[in-house]
Scaffold this motif. Structure first.
Motif, PDB file in Angstrom:
ATOM      1  N   ARG A 102       2.458  -2.363 -13.000  1.00  0.00           N
ATOM      2  CA  ARG A 102       3.019  -2.696 -14.315  1.00  0.00           C
ATOM      3  C   ARG A 102       4.108  -3.759 -14.204  1.00  0.00           C
ATOM      4  NH1 ARG A 102       2.504   2.844 -15.447  1.00  0.00           N
ATOM      5  NH2 ARG A 102       4.636   3.230 -14.768  1.00  0.00           N
ATOM      6  N   THR A 103       4.955  -3.641 -13.210  1.00  0.00           N
ATOM      7  CA  THR A 103       6.099  -4.546 -13.107  1.00  0.00           C
ATOM      8  C   THR A 103       5.804  -5.822 -12.313  1.00  0.00           C
ATOM      9  OG1 THR A 103       6.969  -3.347 -11.189  1.00  0.00           O
ATOM     10  CG2 THR A 103       7.775  -2.682 -13.352  1.00  0.00           C
ATOM     11  N   PHE A 119       0.832  -1.195   0.000  1.00  0.00           N
ATOM     12  CA  PHE A 119       0.000   0.000   0.000  1.00  0.00           C
ATOM     13  C   PHE A 119       0.867   1.245   0.000  1.00  0.00           C
ATOM     14  CE2 PHE A 119      -2.931  -3.162   1.243  1.00  0.00           C
ATOM     15  CZ  PHE A 119      -4.203  -2.680   1.021  1.00  0.00           C
ATOM     16  N   SER A 120       0.330   2.327  -0.553  1.00  0.00           N
ATOM     17  CA  SER A 120       1.022   3.612  -0.528  1.00  0.00           C
ATOM     18  C   SER A 120       0.014   4.720  -0.819  1.00  0.00           C
ATOM     19  CB  SER A 120       2.139   3.646  -1.578  1.00  0.00           C
ATOM     20  OG  SER A 120       2.837   4.878  -1.515  1.00  0.00           O
ATOM     21  N   PHE A 121       0.342   5.924  -0.378  1.00  0.00           N
ATOM     22  CA  PHE A 121      -0.428   7.103  -0.745  1.00  0.00           C
ATOM     23  C   PHE A 121      -0.006   7.610  -2.128  1.00  0.00           C
ATOM     24  CE2 PHE A 121      -1.014   7.294   3.854  1.00  0.00           C
ATOM     25  CZ  PHE A 121      -2.338   7.678   3.959  1.00  0.00           C
ATOM     26  N   ASP A 122       1.087   7.084  -2.652  1.00  0.00           N
ATOM     27  CA  ASP A 122       1.662   7.551  -3.910  1.00  0.00           C
ATOM     28  C   ASP A 122       1.096   6.749  -5.084  1.00  0.00           C
ATOM     29  OD1 ASP A 122       3.432   7.870  -6.170  1.00  0.00           O
ATOM     30  OD2 ASP A 122       4.916   8.705  -4.793  1.00  0.00           O
ATOM     31  N   ALA A 123       0.157   7.355  -5.817  1.00  0.00           N
ATOM     32  CA  ALA A 123      -0.517   6.662  -6.928  1.00  0.00           C
ATOM     33  C   ALA A 123       0.459   6.261  -8.021  1.00  0.00           C
ATOM     34  CB  ALA A 123      -1.620   7.545  -7.502  1.00  0.00           C
ATOM     35  N   SER A 124       1.459   7.070  -8.317  1.00  0.00           N
ATOM     36  CA  SER A 124       2.407   6.719  -9.376  1.00  0.00           C
ATOM     37  C   SER A 124       3.266   5.523  -8.966  1.00  0.00           C
ATOM     38  CB  SER A 124       3.274   7.911  -9.771  1.00  0.00           C
ATOM     39  OG  SER A 124       4.046   8.352  -8.681  1.00  0.00           O
ATOM     40  N   PHE A 125       3.591   5.415  -7.691  1.00  0.00           N
ATOM     41  CA  PHE A 125       4.334   4.251  -7.192  1.00  0.00           C
ATOM     42  C   PHE A 125       3.503   2.982  -7.379  1.00  0.00           C
ATOM     43  CE2 PHE A 125       4.971   1.293  -3.649  1.00  0.00           C
ATOM     44  CZ  PHE A 125       6.290   0.924  -3.870  1.00  0.00           C
ATOM     45  N   ILE A 126       2.235   3.042  -6.970  1.00  0.00           N
ATOM     46  CA  ILE A 126       1.356   1.878  -7.118  1.00  0.00           C
ATOM     47  C   ILE A 126       1.180   1.535  -8.594  1.00  0.00           C
ATOM     48  CG2 ILE A 126      -1.004   1.010  -6.762  1.00  0.00           C
ATOM     49  CD1 ILE A 126       0.697   1.057  -4.199  1.00  0.00           C
ATOM     50  N   THR A 132      -0.543  -7.938  -4.813  1.00  0.00           N
ATOM     51  CA  THR A 132      -1.759  -7.230  -4.424  1.00  0.00           C
ATOM     52  C   THR A 132      -1.378  -5.842  -3.933  1.00  0.00           C
ATOM     53  OG1 THR A 132      -2.814  -9.306  -3.781  1.00  0.00           O
ATOM     54  CG2 THR A 132      -3.776  -7.279  -2.904  1.00  0.00           C
ATOM     55  N   PHE A 133      -2.088  -4.821  -4.420  1.00  0.00           N
ATOM     56  CA  PHE A 133      -1.773  -3.434  -4.091  1.00  0.00           C
ATOM     57  C   PHE A 133      -3.018  -2.711  -3.605  1.00  0.00           C
ATOM     58  CE2 PHE A 133       1.100  -4.698  -7.479  1.00  0.00           C
ATOM     59  CZ  PHE A 133       2.321  -4.384  -6.921  1.00  0.00           C
ATOM     60  N   GLY A 134      -2.779  -1.635  -2.869  1.00  0.00           N
ATOM     61  CA  GLY A 134      -3.854  -0.764  -2.450  1.00  0.00           C
ATOM     62  C   GLY A 134      -3.382   0.673  -2.445  1.00  0.00           C
ATOM     63  N   LEU A 135      -4.235   1.558  -2.855  1.00  0.00           N
ATOM     64  CA  LEU A 135      -3.929   2.985  -2.857  1.00  0.00           C
ATOM     65  C   LEU A 135      -4.594   3.614  -1.647  1.00  0.00           C
ATOM     66  CD1 LEU A 135      -2.747   5.517  -4.242  1.00  0.00           C
ATOM     67  CD2 LEU A 135      -4.919   5.700  -5.484  1.00  0.00           C
ATOM     68  N   LEU A 136      -3.808   4.222  -0.791  1.00  0.00           N
ATOM     69  CA  LEU A 136      -4.337   4.938   0.366  1.00  0.00           C
ATOM     70  C   LEU A 136      -4.635   6.373  -0.051  1.00  0.00           C
ATOM     71  CD1 LEU A 136      -1.732   3.639   2.960  1.00  0.00           C
ATOM     72  CD2 LEU A 136      -4.066   2.821   2.620  1.00  0.00           C
TER      73      LEU A 136
END
Length: 108
Positions: A86-87, A74-81, A92-96
């Protein structure tokens, strides 16, 4: 603080006297302890722009430990997620979020 600095810290309170010699583990140590237990680990990546290559190193460690089924990132950084999706589409990911996002801005 660096890990070397943090690893020297101890708890100094009567409430946690039983844990006075417990040190903060590395992520690899945590993954090793949890591997195969079925316990899920949520990893929040804070300010990834301050840590160049954190996405690559994190993905490499999770793959190396064969923990992609037990870890959620998880991260608050949308570009990181977005980049991690992509890679590492198998993770499993989550956008905070503290505010609102337009639908088009939300990764995945």
């Amino acid at each position: 603080l660096t890990y070397q600095e943090v690893s020297r810290l101890t708890l100094r309170t009567d409430e946690f006297a039983n844990y006075a010699n417990v040190r903060i583990p590395t992520l690899k140590q945590v993954l090793t302890r949890l591997r195969g237990t079925g316990t899920k680990l949520l990893i929040e990546v804070k300010d990834p722009v301050l840590y160049p290559g954190i996405d690559r190193r994190l993905a490499q460690l999770i793959r190396q430990m064969d923990m992609s089924e037990q870890v959620e990132i998880f991260s608050f950084d949308a570009s990181f997620i977005r980049n991690m999706l992509r890679t590492c589409p198998q993770f499993t990911f989550g956008l905070l979020a503290l505010g609102t996002y337009d639908y088009e801005e939300v990764p995945g």
